[in-house]
Each structure stands twice: as structure tokens, then as C-alpha cells.
Design a protein around this motif. Structure first.
Motif, mmCIF file in Angstrom:
data_model
loop_
_atom_site.group_PDB
_atom_site.id
_atom_site.type_symbol
_atom_site.label_atom_id
_atom_site.label_comp_id
_atom_site.label_asym_id
_atom_site.label_seq_id
_atom_site.Cartn_x
_atom_site.Cartn_y
_atom_site.Cartn_z
ATOM 1 N N ASP A 31 -67.357 3.444 -23.878
ATOM 2 C CA ASP A 31 -66.626 2.187 -23.750
ATOM 3 C C ASP A 31 -66.329 1.540 -25.098
ATOM 4 N N ASN A 32 -67.091 1.883 -26.131
ATOM 5 C CA ASN A 32 -66.907 1.258 -27.442
ATOM 6 C C ASN A 32 -66.160 2.154 -28.430
ATOM 7 N N TRP A 33 -65.477 3.169 -27.907
ATOM 8 C CA TRP A 33 -64.691 4.051 -28.766
ATOM 9 C C TRP A 33 -63.689 3.256 -29.599
ATOM 10 N N TRP A 34 -63.033 2.290 -28.993
ATOM 11 C CA TRP A 34 -62.021 1.501 -29.696
ATOM 12 C C TRP A 34 -62.605 0.797 -30.924
ATOM 13 N N LEU A 35 -63.863 0.360 -30.814
ATOM 14 C CA LEU A 35 -64.502 -0.373 -31.901
ATOM 15 C C LEU A 35 -64.871 0.576 -33.047
ATOM 16 N N VAL A 36 -65.481 1.720 -32.707
ATOM 17 C CA VAL A 36 -65.867 2.688 -33.730
ATOM 18 C C VAL A 36 -64.642 3.209 -34.477
ATOM 19 N N GLU A 37 -63.604 3.597 -33.733
ATOM 20 C CA GLU A 37 -62.417 4.142 -34.373
ATOM 21 C C GLU A 37 -61.563 3.049 -35.006
ATOM 22 N N GLY A 38 -61.599 1.859 -34.418
ATOM 23 C CA GLY A 38 -60.838 0.755 -35.001
ATOM 24 C C GLY A 38 -61.341 0.367 -36.373
ATOM 25 N N VAL A 39 -62.660 0.342 -36.543
ATOM 26 C CA VAL A 39 -63.227 0.032 -37.861
ATOM 27 C C VAL A 39 -62.848 1.119 -38.861
ATOM 28 N N ALA A 43 -53.787 5.443 -29.035
ATOM 29 C CA ALA A 43 -55.160 5.024 -28.753
ATOM 30 C C ALA A 43 -55.854 4.529 -30.016
ATOM 31 N N TYR A 44 -55.682 5.260 -31.117
ATOM 32 C CA TYR A 44 -56.242 4.798 -32.383
ATOM 33 C C TYR A 44 -55.603 3.471 -32.790
ATOM 34 N N GLY A 45 -54.321 3.352 -32.512
ATOM 35 C CA GLY A 45 -53.637 2.104 -32.839
ATOM 36 C C GLY A 45 -54.197 0.923 -32.076
ATOM 37 N N VAL A 46 -54.536 1.129 -30.812
ATOM 38 C CA VAL A 46 -55.151 0.046 -30.023
ATOM 39 C C VAL A 46 -56.454 -0.403 -30.671
ATOM 40 N N GLY A 47 -57.283 0.570 -31.059
ATOM 41 C CA GLY A 47 -58.540 0.225 -31.706
ATOM 42 C C GLY A 47 -58.325 -0.515 -33.013
ATOM 43 N N TYR A 48 -57.406 -0.003 -33.824
ATOM 44 C CA TYR A 48 -57.132 -0.652 -35.106
ATOM 45 C C TYR A 48 -56.654 -2.082 -34.921
ATOM 46 N N LEU A 49 -55.684 -2.287 -34.047
ATOM 47 C CA LEU A 49 -55.106 -3.615 -33.866
ATOM 48 C C LEU A 49 -56.129 -4.600 -33.300
ATOM 49 N N ALA A 50 -56.982 -4.141 -32.365
ATOM 50 C CA ALA A 50 -58.009 -5.020 -31.814
ATOM 51 C C ALA A 50 -59.007 -5.432 -32.897
ATOM 52 N N VAL A 51 -59.452 -4.479 -33.694
ATOM 53 C CA VAL A 51 -60.386 -4.797 -34.777
ATOM 54 C C VAL A 51 -59.709 -5.687 -35.816
#
Length: 427
Positions: free
Chosen positions: A308-316, A365-373
Motif C-alpha cells: 500500500d505504501n509503494w507510492w511513498l517509497v517510489e515517490g521519494v 504509476a511512478y508519476g502518481v507517487g512523485y506528484l503526491a510526495v
């Protein structure tokens, strides 16, 4: 090299999980041998329990225990030879003209090139008979470059012949667990470049890019260090640049098609970063290194199963990869727009792409993580965002707990705000 059709040419995949070492519960005796290079030669100590030589009629376990002692002795000598730089002494453990000779020669030269500083040998199993030979798993705890670092393990199955009471290695199998191996230094003849903060290794065929990768890795280290949320960035970053054949073999291969690099935990709090040389353009090498080296700096030493926290790890990691560029210049923005135009509306916990995802879906998907972070940084500052990352990824707090504690807002409303930002940035 062949260009991929989109400007972002390095979708990434992070290997997660902890390298596990399985110990035999049946073995009544453990032999632990330790060698360290302290800069002025190798010191050796061995603490095996003395076992009498087997006599006719003794149970086979007597032979097994005795043989384990003898194997421990020759491996002690081999470890000392490795740290001294004595190739002949290192190879003396092997049966002449056996398959082990070539494998050990490759290991010796690659380990020396990687600046091995610690080599600890541990045998926890008793040898098992295999016809006229014996097999036993040997675990090697080792370090590169830094003499005082915490060691990481690798376990290798070895095969031995008993030559009049002196065991000789006749074969060894590369470490073969899902993440453990084979390690590059087991499988390949490596050429290595050592910098102040990074060590880069590749094969002779890829040697032409060695200096470039090291130069970019040294620069990337300065960025990745900032994301060491536990306050201790790696003393050095270990990077392997893989040609096509090595990419299919190192660490088991078998990555999703869209993978361009990964960071794998190897024990002792260390990560190895592996880059896929295929289609890796110089124009994106710096971004890729910042991304993967930030994983090595920011994640817990044993790795992290994102879910569930993939977006956070990859976003950072993608925040670091972006190198301070404005959102409008983020390379995956067009793919995020495509995702949003298809009706994406969160949640962030479902952002991780599947193994069969198309390139644009992975990029989005990586973009979602980046933009959220990035939105969390814009609202609360980088330090608060990293405190949230530490609470969720290192301390295993739920996003709900961490959000209230650090941001002063419930996670559900803050996540909705992040999703709205992603949709707005992609409009």
C-alpha cells in the motif's frame, strides 16, 4: 541502443525483502571462523570443537563432524589468502583441474577488485554424503571498502573430496535464493572503479561506461545522502552495471520487462544497486542513479515490502531523481495525464503497477507517487515529509497515525488532497 517510444526510458523496480539465511537445526555443532583485514595484515581465529579422527565402525556422523573441522581449517587459510591478496593460496583449497578452480579464480579477482575488507566464514551444517564426495553450505559474511562495516551474508553450496584427510573443494554452486544470487562477483569477471562514495563494477564488455557511471554516481551520492532518514547515509554505494547477459543472471534475473534498475538488500544494512545497461541513455543515467541510490539511503537495512505504501517509497526516490526540476518538466507527466484522462481518481495505496503493466502505465504509476510526495513537500516541507516517510516505512506506523502525528491532519483528507493535486497537475 534502441530508444523507447517515451521520453522517460527508465521505469524502475525495487527488489524487496530480507536476504534470509536458513540454518540447520539438526547440526549439533557450529564452527565459526572470522577474518578481518585491519589494514596491517589479516588476523585469524578459529573456535571449532575438537573432533577425533573417525575409526572403522564409527557412525557416519563422526566422519561428518571431523570433515567439517577439516573444511573449516582450509577455509580459514583461504580467507587469510584472500585478504592478503594471495591468489595461489586462495586457490589451494581446490582440487587441481576441478571445476572449482575457475570459479574460485573469478571470485578472487572480483572480490579483490571490489576492495574486500572483511571475510568471515560460517559453517552451520554438517557435510552430507554425495556418492564419494561431500556437500556442505558455507556462509560468507563480507564487507567491501570499509573495514569496520556490518557484514552481509551470502550462502554457497560447496562440494568436497576427501584426499587422505585433507578436504579439497571440487565444485561450488552460486548462491541461488530469489534475491541472494548469484552475486555479480560470483558469476562474472568484474572490472571496478572506486570513488570516494561509490564503487561501480561491470564486465570487460561494458568497461567503456565505467568512468561515466562512477562520475554520475559520485554526484548522485550527494543527493541520495539527504534522504537517509535514520541519519546514517551509506558509507559507500555499491553499484553494478549489467550487460544483457548479466542482467538476466545477477540476483536471479527475472525482472519485469520494464525494469531499468533495482536496489536489493544484501544484509548488514547494505544495498546493491543494479543498472540495466540495455537502452540506458546517458541523458537519463543521472536520474536513474539518484533514484536507486536514494532507495539504498532511505530504506530500512533489510528492505521493505511496499504494498500500500509503494507510492511513498517510489515517490521519494523519484523526487530525488527529478533533481529539483519543476513539476512542469517531470518526464512522466504526459503518462500521468493519460492515466487521469482514463478516469483515475486514487487511491494512492493502489498505485503500484503489475508485472504485465504497459510502459506508459508504469511511468504513470511512478508519476502518481512523485506528484503526491511533491505535494506533501510543497505543503509541509521536505523535513516533515521525510519524518512521515520514516514513521511509515521504518517504524511501521499506519499512514493514519503518522499523518495525524506529523502533519496534524487525518490521512484520508490529506490523501484526497494529494489525489486532487495529481489530477490538477496532469490537467
Amino acid at each position: 541502443m534502441t530508444d523507447l517510444p517515451r521520453p522517460r526510458r527508465w521505469p524502475l523496480w525495487l527488489v524487496l525483502g530480507v536476504v534470509a539465511m536458513v540454518l540447520s537445526c539438526a547440526a549439533p555443532l557450529i564452527v565459526i571462523l572470522t577474518l578481518r583485514d585491519h589494514g596491517s595484515g589479516a588476523a585469524a581465529s578459529a573456535s571449532p570443537v575438537a573432533v577425533e579422527s573417525p575409526e572403522p565402525g564409527d557412525p557416519e556422523q563422526v566422519t561428518q563432524l571431523w570433515l567439517r573441522e577439516r573444511i573449516a581449517e582450509v577455509l580459514t587459510q583461504q580467507a587469510g589468502a584472500l585478504l592478503r591478496g594471495d591468489e595461489r593460496g586462495f586457490l589451494a583449497v581446490a582440487e587441481p583441474k576441478s571445476a572449482a578452480v575457475a570459479s574460485l579464480r573469478r571470485q578472487f579477482r572480483s572480490l579483490r577488485a571490489l576492495k574486500v575488507t572483511t571475510w568471515q566464514v560460517r559453517i552451520t551444517d554438517i557435510p552430507e554424503r554425495a556418492g564419494s564426495r561431500w556437500r556442505v553450505v558455507v556462509t560468507y559474511e563480507h564487507c567491501f571498502v570499509d573495514p569496520g562495516c556490518l557484514t552481509g551474508p551470502v550462502s554457497i553450496e560447496t562440494t568436497w573430496a576427501d584426499r587422505g584427510g585433507v578436504p579439497r573443494m571440487v565444485a561450488l554452486s552460486p548462491s541461488a535464493s530469489a534475491q541472494d544470487g548469484p552475486r555479480p562477483w560470483e558469476a562474472s569477471d568484474l572490472v571496478v572503479a572506486v570513488g570516494k562514495r561509490a564503487v561501480v563494477a561491470t564486465t570487460a564488455k561494458q568497461k567503456g561506461r565505467l568512468a561515466e557511471v562512477l562520475r554520475e554516481a559520485e554526484r548522485a551520492a550527494e543527493v541520495a545522502d539527504r534522504y537517509a532518514v535514520d541519519g546514517t547515509p551509506p558509507r559507500h554505494y555499491q553499484i553494478y552495471y549489467a550487460g544483457e547477459a548479466e542482467w538476466r543472471r545477477w540476483y536471479g534475473g527475472d525482472r519485469p520487462e520494464w525494469t531499468a534498475g533495482y536496489a536489493v538488500p544484501v544484509g548488514g544494512g547494505h544495498f546493491d544497486v543494479v543498472l540495466n545497461g540495455k537502452d540506458l541513455h546517458s541523458s537519463v543515467l543521472d536520474d536513474l542513479l539518484r533514484h536507486e541510490m536514494t532507495h539504498a539511503a532511505s530504506l530500512p537495512g533489510g528492505g521493505y515490502r511496499t504494498g500500500d505504501n509503494w507510492w511513498l517509497v517510489e515517490g521519494v526516490a523519484d523526487l530525488a531523481a527529478a533533481g529539483g526540476r519543476p513539476v512542469s518538466r517531470y518526464e512522466s507527466l504526459d503518462d500521468v495525464k493519460r492515466l487521469v484522462s482514463g478516469g483515475w481518481n486514487g487511491p494512492l495505496s493502489a498505485a503500484e503497477p503489475g508485472e504485465r503493466a504497459m510502459d506508459w502505465q508504469v511511468s504513470a504509476a511512478y508519476g502518481v507517487g512523485y506528484l503526491a510526495v511533491r505535494h506533501l513537500v510543497d505543503r509541509f516541507g521536505e523535513q516533515a515529509m521525510l519524518a512521515f516517510f520514516k514513521a511509515v516505512v521504518h517504524e511501521r506506523e499506519s499512514p493514519d497515525e503518522a499523518s495525524t502525528e506529523i502533519f496534524g491532519e487525518p490521512w484520508q483528507s490529506l490523501q484526497d488532497d494529494c489525489v486532487s493535486y495529481v489530477r490538477s497537475a496532469a490537467s
